[in-house]
Design a protein around this motif. Sequence first.
Motif, PDB file in Angstrom:
ATOM      1  N   LEU A 191      57.644  97.054  77.350  1.00 16.14           N
ATOM      2  CA  LEU A 191      56.248  96.881  77.802  1.00 16.14           C
ATOM      3  C   LEU A 191      56.204  96.364  79.242  1.00 16.14           C
ATOM      4  O   LEU A 191      55.460  96.893  80.077  1.00 16.14           O
TER       5      LEU A 191
ATOM      6  N   TYR B 270      53.638  89.986  67.843  1.00 12.68           N
ATOM      7  CA  TYR B 270      53.208  91.230  67.194  1.00 12.68           C
ATOM      8  C   TYR B 270      53.860  92.381  67.967  1.00 12.68           C
ATOM      9  O   TYR B 270      53.555  92.581  69.144  1.00 12.68           O
ATOM     10  N   VAL B 271      54.765  93.090  67.331  1.00 14.74           N
ATOM     11  CA  VAL B 271      55.499  94.173  68.024  1.00 14.74           C
ATOM     12  C   VAL B 271      55.821  95.304  67.055  1.00 14.74           C
ATOM     13  O   VAL B 271      56.151  95.054  65.888  1.00 14.74           O
ATOM     14  N   VAL B 272      55.754  96.532  67.552  1.00 17.81           N
ATOM     15  CA  VAL B 272      56.282  97.709  66.850  1.00 17.81           C
ATOM     16  C   VAL B 272      57.332  98.324  67.768  1.00 17.81           C
ATOM     17  O   VAL B 272      57.182  98.309  69.001  1.00 17.81           O
TER      18      VAL B 272
ATOM     19  N   SER C 284      48.765  91.123  75.304  1.00 17.50           N
ATOM     20  CA  SER C 284      49.435  91.754  76.443  1.00 17.50           C
ATOM     21  C   SER C 284      48.457  92.735  77.084  1.00 17.50           C
ATOM     22  O   SER C 284      47.342  92.909  76.597  1.00 17.50           O
TER      23      SER C 284
ATOM     24  N   GLY D 117      60.915  95.355  72.531  1.00 14.02           N
ATOM     25  CA  GLY D 117      59.515  95.780  72.659  1.00 14.02           C
ATOM     26  C   GLY D 117      58.853  95.210  73.904  1.00 14.02           C
ATOM     27  O   GLY D 117      58.163  95.925  74.640  1.00 14.02           O
ATOM     28  N   PHE D 118      59.086  93.912  74.184  1.00 15.37           N
ATOM     29  CA  PHE D 118      58.413  93.302  75.336  1.00 15.37           C
ATOM     30  C   PHE D 118      59.080  93.709  76.654  1.00 15.37           C
ATOM     31  O   PHE D 118      58.404  93.826  77.672  1.00 15.37           O
TER      32      PHE D 118
ATOM     33  N   ARG E 205      43.614  97.323  69.344  1.00 16.19           N
ATOM     34  CA  ARG E 205      43.731  96.724  68.004  1.00 16.19           C
ATOM     35  C   ARG E 205      42.918  95.417  67.935  1.00 16.19           C
ATOM     36  O   ARG E 205      42.203  95.163  66.980  1.00 16.19           O
TER      37      ARG E 205
ATOM     38  N   ALA F  82      47.573  97.373  72.111  1.00 18.56           N
ATOM     39  CA  ALA F  82      47.333  96.022  71.588  1.00 18.56           C
ATOM     40  C   ALA F  82      45.872  95.641  71.809  1.00 18.56           C
ATOM     41  O   ALA F  82      45.186  95.145  70.909  1.00 18.56           O
TER      42      ALA F  82
ATOM     43  N   PRO G  60      47.479  98.862  76.291  1.00 15.95           N
ATOM     44  CA  PRO G  60      46.178  99.342  75.817  1.00 15.95           C
ATOM     45  C   PRO G  60      46.109  99.452  74.288  1.00 15.95           C
ATOM     46  O   PRO G  60      45.036  99.322  73.702  1.00 15.95           O
TER      47      PRO G  60
ATOM     48  N   ARG H 240      51.259 105.056  65.945  1.00 14.46           N
ATOM     49  CA  ARG H 240      51.189 105.876  64.729  1.00 14.46           C
ATOM     50  C   ARG H 240      50.548 105.131  63.571  1.00 14.46           C
ATOM     51  O   ARG H 240      50.645 105.530  62.432  1.00 14.46           O
TER      52      ARG H 240
ATOM     53  N   ALA I 296      47.031  85.707  72.363  1.00 16.67           N
ATOM     54  CA  ALA I 296      47.321  86.096  73.746  1.00 16.67           C
ATOM     55  C   ALA I 296      47.657  87.570  73.721  1.00 16.67           C
ATOM     56  O   ALA I 296      48.668  87.966  73.144  1.00 16.67           O
TER      57      ALA I 296
HETATM   58  C1  COA Z   1      50.581  96.380  70.069  1.00 16.17           C
HETATM   59  C2  COA Z   1      51.401  97.090  69.015  1.00 16.17           C
HETATM   60  C3  COA Z   1      52.106  96.052  68.109  1.00 16.17           C
HETATM   61  C4  COA Z   1      50.459  97.933  68.142  1.00 16.17           C
HETATM   62  O1  COA Z   1      51.220  98.638  67.224  1.00 16.17           O
HETATM   63  P1  COA Z   1      50.999 100.240  67.105  1.00 16.17           P
HETATM   64  O2  COA Z   1      51.788 100.701  65.929  1.00 16.17           O
HETATM   65  O3  COA Z   1      51.247 100.871  68.422  1.00 16.17           O
HETATM   66  O4  COA Z   1      49.399 100.245  66.774  1.00 16.17           O
HETATM   67  P2  COA Z   1      48.503 101.376  66.100  1.00 16.17           P
HETATM   68  O5  COA Z   1      49.170 102.703  66.250  1.00 16.17           O
HETATM   69  O6  COA Z   1      48.148 100.942  64.718  1.00 16.17           O
HETATM   70  O7  COA Z   1      47.190 101.239  66.961  1.00 16.17           O
HETATM   71  C5  COA Z   1      47.163 101.583  68.317  1.00 16.17           C
HETATM   72  C6  COA Z   1      45.763 102.060  68.675  1.00 16.17           C
HETATM   73  O8  COA Z   1      45.741 102.403  70.063  1.00 16.17           O
HETATM   74  C7  COA Z   1      45.520 103.819  70.190  1.00 16.17           C
HETATM   75  N1  COA Z   1      46.377 104.275  71.289  1.00 16.17           N
HETATM   76  C8  COA Z   1      47.585 104.874  71.249  1.00 16.17           C
HETATM   77  N2  COA Z   1      48.037 105.091  72.483  1.00 16.17           N
HETATM   78  C9  COA Z   1      47.105 104.597  73.328  1.00 16.17           C
HETATM   79  C10 COA Z   1      46.978 104.527  74.732  1.00 16.17           C
HETATM   80  N3  COA Z   1      47.936 104.980  75.539  1.00 16.17           N
HETATM   81  N4  COA Z   1      45.865 103.958  75.254  1.00 16.17           N
HETATM   82  C11 COA Z   1      44.885 103.461  74.468  1.00 16.17           C
HETATM   83  N5  COA Z   1      44.959 103.504  73.111  1.00 16.17           N
HETATM   84  C12 COA Z   1      46.042 104.074  72.560  1.00 16.17           C
HETATM   85  C13 COA Z   1      45.870 104.413  68.851  1.00 16.17           C
HETATM   86  O9  COA Z   1      45.199 105.639  68.650  1.00 16.17           O
HETATM   87  C14 COA Z   1      45.366 103.309  67.924  1.00 16.17           C
HETATM   88  O10 COA Z   1      43.946 103.264  67.832  1.00 16.17           O
HETATM   89  P3  COA Z   1      43.176 103.896  66.535  1.00 16.17           P
HETATM   90  O11 COA Z   1      43.710 103.132  65.341  1.00 16.17           O
HETATM   91  O12 COA Z   1      41.738 103.631  66.784  1.00 16.17           O
HETATM   92  O13 COA Z   1      43.553 105.340  66.500  1.00 16.17           O
HETATM   93  C15 COA Z   1      52.487  98.012  69.679  1.00 16.17           C
HETATM   94  O14 COA Z   1      51.834  99.054  70.403  1.00 16.17           O
HETATM   95  C16 COA Z   1      53.460  97.260  70.581  1.00 16.17           C
HETATM   96  O15 COA Z   1      54.456  96.755  70.086  1.00 16.17           O
HETATM   97  N6  COA Z   1      53.197  97.183  71.901  1.00 16.17           N
HETATM   98  C17 COA Z   1      54.103  96.489  72.832  1.00 16.17           C
HETATM   99  C18 COA Z   1      54.173  94.987  72.576  1.00 16.17           C
HETATM  100  C19 COA Z   1      52.790  94.370  72.599  1.00 16.17           C
HETATM  101  O16 COA Z   1      52.007  94.569  73.506  1.00 16.17           O
HETATM  102  N7  COA Z   1      52.525  93.582  71.556  1.00 16.17           N
HETATM  103  C20 COA Z   1      51.281  92.839  71.456  1.00 16.17           C
HETATM  104  C21 COA Z   1      51.527  91.507  72.025  1.00 16.17           C
HETATM  105  S1  COA Z   1      50.073  90.630  72.272  1.00 16.17           S
END
Ligand code: COA
Length: 295
Positions: A28, A93-95, A127, A24-25, A135, A132, A130, A102, A125
Amino acid sequence: MPGLIIRPMTPEDVPAAERLSDEGFYELDTRMSRPSWPAPERRGDRGSERWVERTQHFLRTDPGGCWVAEEETGPVGFATSFVRDTTWFLATYVVRPGLQGRGIGRTLLEAALQHGRGCLHGMLAASSDPKAVRRYHLAGFALHPQMFLTGRVDRSAIPAIDRVREGSASDTDLMNSVDRQTRGAARGPDHEFLQRAFRVIVSDTPTGSGYAYLGDKAAAVALAATNRRTAARLLWTALADAPADKDVNVFHVTAANQWAIDVGMAARLELHQDGYLGLRGMKPPTPYLHDGALL
Ligand SMILES: CC(C)(COP(=O)(O)OP(=O)(O)OC[C@H]1O[C@@H](n2cnc3c(N)ncnc32)[C@H](O)[C@@H]1OP(=O)(O)O)[C@@H](O)C(=O)NCCC(=O)NCCS
């Protein structure tokens, strides 16, 4: 999301979570990478081992803060968090890439936040993803942009440094006091983990106290001090200790920590921006450089 369950993480989940987080990272970092930033890298064996040890540490101290999202195919995401004194911290925190955006992340973060429901303060902290950032904003975190310094240290700029010594477990009470003063929460058991993983240096004088854990990717993995002069002395020691023939990095510099920019500029490092410090119910800690996951 039919078939999705959110369940507590177990020690057996940790190796799969480590692979998922690396994937995931890396995805990213590749997506967000800019020229002249440190190149995206897969985690090496040492980094993986340390990640596993750190997550097992969180499972021991905060089993209620660590959650897995699972579909029929297996784990698709996770969040680990911990509470120290009256502050909730998000560690990782990662998906899985391809399944992001979704709603899986929303349910995971809600589960982790429940662990901190009695806490007055929160810190994470973020990342630059957008998704994250969105959220965290929706969860009530103020977002403070972070900078980082990178490059080859100009060895001729390193000043003479005194009043810095090797630290040890016997300094832990002092370090916890410095933590409380800078970020309002002692690291407690995290110092034991950090002391096993990293070399620690301490400065303790009548006018100021502080400590820094020295790393390889980051010159100072974590640094905290009761005044800027002590913090600068510790950061200079970390920079002087870094290999002369390699680029060094100083991560997680918020605008409240201009002293770190002063040091980095004097050492002729480049300044860039990446990510945010997310805070709830508190101001940006200073003088303070955090470790991404242990904060
Ligand atoms: C951050 C992360 C864990 C969130 O998990 P996710 O399943 O993607 O999160 P969700 O789908 O529940 O929420 C994402 C939100 O951003 C929105 N979104 C989706 N794509 C987007 C984009 N390109 N730009 C802005 N917002 C976006 C979604 O609509 C949702 O918002 P909403 O609930 O108001 O509709 C995941 O995206 C991830 O693993 N990212 C890479 C690793 C990372 O950055 N982790 C965080 C470390 S601090």
